[in-house]
Design a protein around this motif. Structure first.
Motif, PDB file in Angstrom:
ATOM      1  N   TRP A 221       0.812  -1.202   0.000  1.00  0.00           N
ATOM      2  CA  TRP A 221       0.000   0.000   0.000  1.00  0.00           C
ATOM      3  C   TRP A 221       0.857   1.269   0.000  1.00  0.00           C
ATOM      4  O   TRP A 221       0.559   2.239  -0.698  1.00  0.00           O
ATOM      5  CB  TRP A 221      -0.932  -0.003   1.212  1.00  0.00           C
ATOM      6  N   VAL A 222       1.932   1.268   0.759  1.00  0.00           N
ATOM      7  CA  VAL A 222       2.778   2.462   0.880  1.00  0.00           C
ATOM      8  C   VAL A 222       3.567   2.735  -0.395  1.00  0.00           C
ATOM      9  O   VAL A 222       3.674   3.880  -0.843  1.00  0.00           O
ATOM     10  CB  VAL A 222       3.730   2.331   2.087  1.00  0.00           C
ATOM     11  N   PHE A 223       4.108   1.678  -1.021  1.00  0.00           N
ATOM     12  CA  PHE A 223       5.049   1.885  -2.124  1.00  0.00           C
ATOM     13  C   PHE A 223       4.471   1.640  -3.518  1.00  0.00           C
ATOM     14  O   PHE A 223       4.986   2.163  -4.503  1.00  0.00           O
ATOM     15  CB  PHE A 223       6.278   1.002  -1.930  1.00  0.00           C
ATOM     16  N   ALA A 224       3.415   0.857  -3.619  1.00  0.00           N
ATOM     17  CA  ALA A 224       2.955   0.440  -4.950  1.00  0.00           C
ATOM     18  C   ALA A 224       2.199   1.520  -5.705  1.00  0.00           C
ATOM     19  O   ALA A 224       2.166   1.501  -6.944  1.00  0.00           O
ATOM     20  CB  ALA A 224       2.086  -0.811  -4.838  1.00  0.00           C
ATOM     21  N   ASP A 225       1.579   2.460  -5.006  1.00  0.00           N
ATOM     22  CA  ASP A 225       0.764   3.453  -5.710  1.00  0.00           C
ATOM     23  C   ASP A 225       1.587   4.261  -6.713  1.00  0.00           C
ATOM     24  O   ASP A 225       1.146   4.524  -7.837  1.00  0.00           O
ATOM     25  CB  ASP A 225       0.048   4.370  -4.718  1.00  0.00           C
ATOM     26  N   ASN A 226       2.804   4.636  -6.324  1.00  0.00           N
ATOM     27  CA  ASN A 226       3.653   5.422  -7.224  1.00  0.00           C
ATOM     28  C   ASN A 226       4.199   4.595  -8.378  1.00  0.00           C
ATOM     29  O   ASN A 226       4.435   5.119  -9.467  1.00  0.00           O
ATOM     30  CB  ASN A 226       4.797   6.047  -6.441  1.00  0.00           C
ATOM     31  N   ILE A 227       4.384   3.299  -8.160  1.00  0.00           N
ATOM     32  CA  ILE A 227       4.825   2.424  -9.251  1.00  0.00           C
ATOM     33  C   ILE A 227       3.676   2.208 -10.228  1.00  0.00           C
ATOM     34  O   ILE A 227       3.868   2.207 -11.445  1.00  0.00           O
ATOM     35  CB  ILE A 227       5.337   1.078  -8.706  1.00  0.00           C
ATOM     36  N   GLU A 228       2.475   2.066  -9.714  1.00  0.00           N
ATOM     37  CA  GLU A 228       1.299   1.976 -10.582  1.00  0.00           C
ATOM     38  C   GLU A 228       1.111   3.273 -11.359  1.00  0.00           C
ATOM     39  O   GLU A 228       0.723   3.266 -12.536  1.00  0.00           O
ATOM     40  CB  GLU A 228       0.055   1.662  -9.749  1.00  0.00           C
ATOM     41  N   ASP A 229       1.397   4.382 -10.720  1.00  0.00           N
ATOM     42  CA  ASP A 229       1.323   5.687 -11.370  1.00  0.00           C
ATOM     43  C   ASP A 229       2.318   5.772 -12.528  1.00  0.00           C
ATOM     44  O   ASP A 229       1.990   6.269 -13.610  1.00  0.00           O
ATOM     45  CB  ASP A 229       1.622   6.775 -10.343  1.00  0.00           C
TER      46      ASP A 229
END
Length: 229
Positions: A97-105
């Motif tokens: 949850w903490v790190f994946a959002d920016n990779i998905e972005d």
């Protein structure tokens, strides 16, 4: 020991990390639906049937159970959505949850999903390579999540991350130090316990992290262009 709480990198392209949330939901649903928490016997049966058993992948060890719901190669995917306990599940999902959002972005929804699954597969293969005779099943999202951490350190090494050190001391540290230190710990633990089966697949963590970092490094300029457009 630490747990991540929040990072300083805002979303720039997507409005919401839909795939990340879907993966988290699938992991929670699978944990509840399989009843893996019910008993050690149920967990063992599910783990050997749907998890990755290195000796069965390589053909160097006989199956522990006759229960084989899917062909063994398919377990390289199914193992990623199973967990051995609540803490195993929660810790993996918190890191995601903490790190994946920016990779998905950076990748976009579809490419991110492919990256996640690919890192999970490569992490499992790294575990199989390091323990080809093992009859102990591998389950959990750790390998795939490690790939996301490897991707993050390539794209956002200067990001600031709030962590809870030793589960009680809040600190705000650079991502390069947080994730670099985490990776160093995985490598050290894998080397220290390379000839034993401790229940923690350090090789999968290391393999997943390297896979995510390598894939992202290869396409980093394209990803940066997407984020800066």
């Amino acid at each position: 020991m630490f747990v991540p709480l929040h990072d300083s990198t805002p979303l720039k392209v997507i409005r919401f990390q839909a795939v990340t949330l879907t993966i988290i939901a699938l992991n929670v649903v699978m944990y509840l639906a399989t009843g893996a928490y019910a008993s050690e016997q149920v967990l063992a049966l599910i783990a050997t049937g749907w998890g990755v058993v290195p000796g069965e992948i390589t053909g160097l060890s006989p199956p522990v159970y006759s229960y084989e719901p899917v062909p063994e190669p398919f377990t390289l995917i199914t193992y990623q959505f199973l967990h051995g306990g609540w803490w195993h599940l929660i810790s993996n999902m918190l890191f995601l949850w903490v790190f994946a959002d920016n990779i998905e972005d950076a990748y976009g929804h579809v490419a991110f999903a492919l990256l996640y699954l690919t890192c999970g597969v490569l992490a499992a293969l790294a575990h199989v390579l390091t323990m080809p005779y093992s009859g102990a099943p591998l389950v959990g999202a750790s390998g795939a999540v490690s790939g996301i951490l490897g991707s993050y350190i390539v794209l956002f090494p200067r990001a600031r991350v709030w962590i809870l050190l030793f589960l009680r001391l809040p600190l705000r540290i650079g991502a390069l130090w947080v994730l670099g230190g985490w990776f160093g710990l995985q490598v050290f633990s894998w080397w220290l316990e390379r000839n034993s089966e401790t229940g923690i697949a350090w090789g999968a963590h290391v393999g997943g992290f390297i896979a995510g970092a390598a894939i992202t490094y290869a396409v980093r300029r394209r990803l940066w262009m997407r984020l800066e457009a």
